[in-house]
Motif scaffolding. Structure first.
Motif, PDB file in Angstrom:
ATOM      1  N   LEU A 102      44.863  40.203  40.833  1.00  0.00           N
ATOM      2  CA  LEU A 102      44.160  41.334  41.443  1.00  0.00           C
ATOM      3  C   LEU A 102      42.669  41.033  41.605  1.00  0.00           C
ATOM      4  N   ALA A 103      42.088  40.404  40.606  1.00  0.00           N
ATOM      5  CA  ALA A 103      40.670  40.054  40.699  1.00  0.00           C
ATOM      6  C   ALA A 103      40.427  39.082  41.853  1.00  0.00           C
ATOM      7  N   ALA A 104      41.353  38.121  42.026  1.00  0.00           N
ATOM      8  CA  ALA A 104      41.204  37.154  43.120  1.00  0.00           C
ATOM      9  C   ALA A 104      41.242  37.860  44.472  1.00  0.00           C
ATOM     10  N   PHE A 105      42.167  38.803  44.626  1.00  0.00           N
ATOM     11  CA  PHE A 105      42.247  39.540  45.881  1.00  0.00           C
ATOM     12  C   PHE A 105      40.983  40.359  46.120  1.00  0.00           C
ATOM     13  N   GLY A 106      40.455  40.957  45.067  1.00  0.00           N
ATOM     14  CA  GLY A 106      39.217  41.707  45.222  1.00  0.00           C
ATOM     15  C   GLY A 106      38.071  40.833  45.684  1.00  0.00           C
ATOM     16  N   LEU A 107      37.982  39.621  45.137  1.00  0.00           N
ATOM     17  CA  LEU A 107      36.908  38.704  45.526  1.00  0.00           C
ATOM     18  C   LEU A 107      37.082  38.221  46.961  1.00  0.00           C
ATOM     19  N   VAL A 108      38.337  37.961  47.355  1.00  0.00           N
ATOM     20  CA  VAL A 108      38.590  37.559  48.750  1.00  0.00           C
ATOM     21  C   VAL A 108      38.165  38.669  49.703  1.00  0.00           C
ATOM     22  N   GLY A 109      38.518  39.900  49.359  1.00  0.00           N
ATOM     23  CA  GLY A 109      38.124  41.032  50.203  1.00  0.00           C
ATOM     24  C   GLY A 109      36.617  41.190  50.280  1.00  0.00           C
ATOM     25  N   ALA A 110      35.955  41.034  49.159  1.00  0.00           N
ATOM     26  CA  ALA A 110      34.500  41.156  49.148  1.00  0.00           C
ATOM     27  C   ALA A 110      33.857  40.054  49.988  1.00  0.00           C
ATOM     28  N   ALA A 169      25.136  44.823  50.750  1.00  0.00           N
ATOM     29  CA  ALA A 169      25.715  44.786  49.403  1.00  0.00           C
ATOM     30  C   ALA A 169      26.789  45.860  49.232  1.00  0.00           C
ATOM     31  N   ALA A 170      26.598  47.009  49.870  1.00  0.00           N
ATOM     32  CA  ALA A 170      27.556  48.110  49.699  1.00  0.00           C
ATOM     33  C   ALA A 170      28.916  47.804  50.314  1.00  0.00           C
ATOM     34  N   HIS A 171      28.984  46.826  51.219  1.00  0.00           N
ATOM     35  CA  HIS A 171      30.250  46.543  51.889  1.00  0.00           C
ATOM     36  C   HIS A 171      31.283  45.911  50.961  1.00  0.00           C
ATOM     37  N   VAL A 172      30.854  45.394  49.800  1.00  0.00           N
ATOM     38  CA  VAL A 172      31.821  44.800  48.870  1.00  0.00           C
ATOM     39  C   VAL A 172      32.479  45.860  48.000  1.00  0.00           C
ATOM     40  N   LEU A 173      31.925  47.067  47.967  1.00  0.00           N
ATOM     41  CA  LEU A 173      32.423  48.083  47.037  1.00  0.00           C
ATOM     42  C   LEU A 173      33.882  48.469  47.289  1.00  0.00           C
ATOM     43  N   PRO A 174      34.338  48.669  48.543  1.00  0.00           N
ATOM     44  CA  PRO A 174      35.743  49.033  48.723  1.00  0.00           C
ATOM     45  C   PRO A 174      36.710  47.995  48.155  1.00  0.00           C
ATOM     46  N   SER A 175      36.413  46.699  48.351  1.00  0.00           N
ATOM     47  CA  SER A 175      37.302  45.660  47.820  1.00  0.00           C
ATOM     48  C   SER A 175      37.307  45.654  46.303  1.00  0.00           C
ATOM     49  N   LEU A 176      36.121  45.787  45.714  1.00  0.00           N
ATOM     50  CA  LEU A 176      36.052  45.789  44.248  1.00  0.00           C
ATOM     51  C   LEU A 176      36.708  47.038  43.670  1.00  0.00           C
ATOM     52  N   ALA A 177      36.487  48.172  44.330  1.00  0.00           N
ATOM     53  CA  ALA A 177      37.129  49.405  43.860  1.00  0.00           C
ATOM     54  C   ALA A 177      38.638  49.309  43.988  1.00  0.00           C
ATOM     55  N   GLY A 178      39.107  48.677  45.064  1.00  0.00           N
ATOM     56  CA  GLY A 178      40.549  48.506  45.234  1.00  0.00           C
ATOM     57  C   GLY A 178      41.148  47.627  44.146  1.00  0.00           C
ATOM     58  N   ALA A 179      40.461  46.542  43.820  1.00  0.00           N
ATOM     59  CA  ALA A 179      40.947  45.671  42.747  1.00  0.00           C
ATOM     60  C   ALA A 179      40.968  46.407  41.415  1.00  0.00           C
ATOM     61  N   LEU A 205      52.741  39.830  41.637  1.00  0.00           N
ATOM     62  CA  LEU A 205      51.803  40.001  40.530  1.00  0.00           C
ATOM     63  C   LEU A 205      52.450  40.793  39.395  1.00  0.00           C
ATOM     64  N   GLY A 206      53.289  41.764  39.753  1.00  0.00           N
ATOM     65  CA  GLY A 206      53.982  42.522  38.716  1.00  0.00           C
ATOM     66  C   GLY A 206      54.919  41.642  37.903  1.00  0.00           C
ATOM     67  N   ARG A 261      55.280  38.251  32.277  1.00  0.00           N
ATOM     68  CA  ARG A 261      55.134  37.097  31.391  1.00  0.00           C
ATOM     69  C   ARG A 261      53.854  37.227  30.555  1.00  0.00           C
ATOM     70  N   ARG A 262      52.782  37.594  31.276  1.00  0.00           N
ATOM     71  CA  ARG A 262      51.507  37.767  30.590  1.00  0.00           C
ATOM     72  C   ARG A 262      50.637  38.664  31.467  1.00  0.00           C
ATOM     73  N   THR A 263      50.162  39.748  30.891  1.00  0.00           N
ATOM     74  CA  THR A 263      49.412  40.736  31.671  1.00  0.00           C
ATOM     75  C   THR A 263      48.190  40.117  32.324  1.00  0.00           C
ATOM     76  N   ALA A 264      47.596  39.145  31.673  1.00  0.00           N
ATOM     77  CA  ALA A 264      46.378  38.531  32.209  1.00  0.00           C
ATOM     78  C   ALA A 264      46.625  37.875  33.561  1.00  0.00           C
ATOM     79  N   TYR A 265      47.875  37.376  33.803  1.00  0.00           N
ATOM     80  CA  TYR A 265      48.153  36.751  35.084  1.00  0.00           C
ATOM     81  C   TYR A 265      48.045  37.774  36.213  1.00  0.00           C
TER      82      TYR A 265
END
Length: 517
Positions: free
Chosen positions: A25-33, A44-54, A10-11, A16-20
């Motif tokens: 990172l957003a994709a990984f957060g969603l997979v974790g959630a 609902a609270a169980h998704v917070l660690p993944s979103l916070a990590g992303a 990802l780095g 090439r482009r920061t958005a990539y």
């Protein structure tokens, strides 16, 4: 390791482009959630660690990217300022040197027509730290241009450059913050919850319906440096595959017994505590223990007899293996005939008078005398599938270890230690020996390969524990090799043939070398 490689990828994309990088990172957060929400007890609270990590990853990426690009900006500004200083110097030199008209070159010292000082054209930046002055033309002197104020994005294309030290400092700071945050979260949540649960169990833990006999006074020879008969919980060896010790809520814990049984059973922790509990002194040993190694410990265990639970389920005659499963997915294959032969094979809930420590299997673990731990001592046990060795394999079997692991007769010298310097003359040699569910009948020592000498044996509570021993030997000044061997209650004397722990336990005499003075 996978996350580290993905983070590096990802780095590179972000260069090439920061958005990539942010999108990854957003994709990984969603997979974790999504994974968190797939659990049966998720809210609902169980998704917070993944979103916070992303979010933390996105913040770290943006900070590191700014550090890298800021270094490139600094490089450009430095080059611009260098070019401006060179421009001023060129003006100063030209203002002090008379110019000659075109086509006229008089000898040194000849008179020339005076002309006005010249103004150089703005130098062009070729690369960092290099300038090329423009053509000189007559005319009035004009001040050098001010440092470039053009935006960074409008600068000429230059090779990518950054300050590695600043970047690495940022990475190191991020690692420290992430590590401290992860450790703090683990300590504040998992360990706290586990300790609170253990305290709750301690209040309701029943007494043993079948208490163990008191430990005889002679079970511990009380020699300084000799391993105690009972190993304190804090000192008990630990060998398992858990990277993080599982925290299991006893209120939600269940033990599922199924497979080759007539009546599948699912026990809760409350169900287990209602059964008659048995107390037993049992020494556990790891198959990976080297000759003379420390992967052995003795404790007083409290639990329900595993054989009784299996009888309630109606174990079938063709079954010969119990495939037990840990909370973390580890599996263990235990021979059925060993568990059912009358020995104190337990589903243990306490250790040395205390609720099981988390690192030793809280809330429930298996304890089976006479078998190495990899085929008997499942911690955090949640499932037992009654099956056959020709149908199933446990965790260590496909990795080259034997399917069945009866403990081998072994002995160890605890004092003196190898390399010690001792007084010449009468010297005490002492240690422990074990042959679980057979018992130790004799221990012998010898010095420098001479004749074997009988050692004194301590008392024991039964055949399932180790036994302390000691002997007095005469050592003359110089270096000496001291060896030990044990004989179990079946009459078998341990072999001198040396073998490594794999595939079914180490063999050989434990020997040490000491110097007498």
């Amino acid at each position: 390791m996978v996350l580290a490689l993905v983070a590096a990828g990802l780095g590179l994309l972000a260069r090439r482009r920061t958005a990539y990088g942010m999108a990854g990172l957003a994709a990984f957060g969603l997979v974790g959630a999504a994974a968190a929400l797939s659990r049966p007890d998720a809210g609902a609270a169980h998704v917070l660690p993944s979103l916070a990590g992303a979010a933390a990853g996105a913040y770290a990426l943006s900070r590191l990217w700014r550090r890298a690009t800021r270094s490139d900006e600094d490089e450009y500004v430095t080059a611009s300022r260098a070019a401006d200083r060179a421009s001023y110097r060129a003006v100063e030199v030209q203002s002090r040197t008379p110019a000659q008209p075109a086509g006229e070159a008089g000898p040194a010292g000849s008179p020339v027509s005076p002309v006005s000082p010249v103004s150089p054209a703005k130098p062009a930046v070729m690369r960092a730290g290099t300038v090329s002055p423009g053509p000189v033309s007559p005319g009035p002197v004009s001040p050098a241009p001010a440092p470039s104020s053009a935006p960074f994005s409008a600068r000429p294309a230059e090779p990518y450059a950054f300050d590695r030290r600043r970047l690495l400092n940022g990475v190191a700071a991020g690692v420290v913050v992430a590590g401290a945050g992860g450790l703090g979260g683990w300590l504040l949540s998992g360990r706290k919850n586990g300790e609170l649960a253990r305290r709750g169990v301690a209040k309701i833990l029943p007494r043993a319906a079948r208490p163990a006999a008191p430990i005889p006074a002679g079970a511990d020879l009380r020699i300084s440096g000799l391993t105690p008969f009972v190993t304190p919980n804090a000192d008990f060896y630990r060998v398992d595959t858990a990277l993080v010790v599982p925290t299991v809520d006893p209120a939600r814990w269940t033990l599922k017994i199924h497979g080759l049984v007539d009546r599948p059973v699912e026990l809760t922790f409350a169900d287990l505590l209602k059964r008659p509990l048995t107390e037993a002194d049992v020494t556990l040993t790891c198959v990976s223990n080297e000759v003379g190694g420390s992967y052995a410990g003795n404790a007083r265990w409290l639990g329900a007899r595993l054989a009784d639970v299996l009888r309630d389920a109606g174990i079938r005659r063709e079954a010969d293996m119990l495939l037990s499963v840990s909370e973390d997915g580890w599996t263990c294959g235990t021979p059925v005939d060993v568990v059912m032969d009358g020995r104190d094979a337990l589903l243990a809930v306490a250790m040395n008078g205390e609720v099981l420590p988390e690192e030793h299997g809280f809330p429930v673990r298996q304890v089976v005398p006479g078998l190495y731990g990899y085929v008997s001592a499942t911690k955090w046990v949640t499932e037992i599938r009654v099956t056959r060795f020709d149908r199933d394999e446990a965790y260590w079997t496909p990795r080259g270890w034997a399917a069945k692991g009866p403990i081998k007769t072994q002995s160890r010298i605890d004092l003196p230690r190898g390399g010690d310097k001792v007084r010449a003359g009468r010297t005490t040699v002492a240690g422990v020996a074990w042959a679980q569910h057979r018992g130790i009948d004799a221990v012998e020592v010898r010095v420098d390969g001479a004749g074997w000498q009988q050692a004194k044996l301590a008392d024991v509570t039964g055949p399932d524990t180790w036994r302390q021993w000691s002997a007095e030997v005469d050592l003359t000044p110089g270096r000496h090799t001291v060896s030990v061997r044990a004989t179990d209650a079946t009459g078998y004397t341990q072999t001198a043939d040396e073998a490594p722990p794999a595939p079914d336990g180490a063999t050989g005499y434990h020997s040490i070398t000491v110097t007498a003075r």
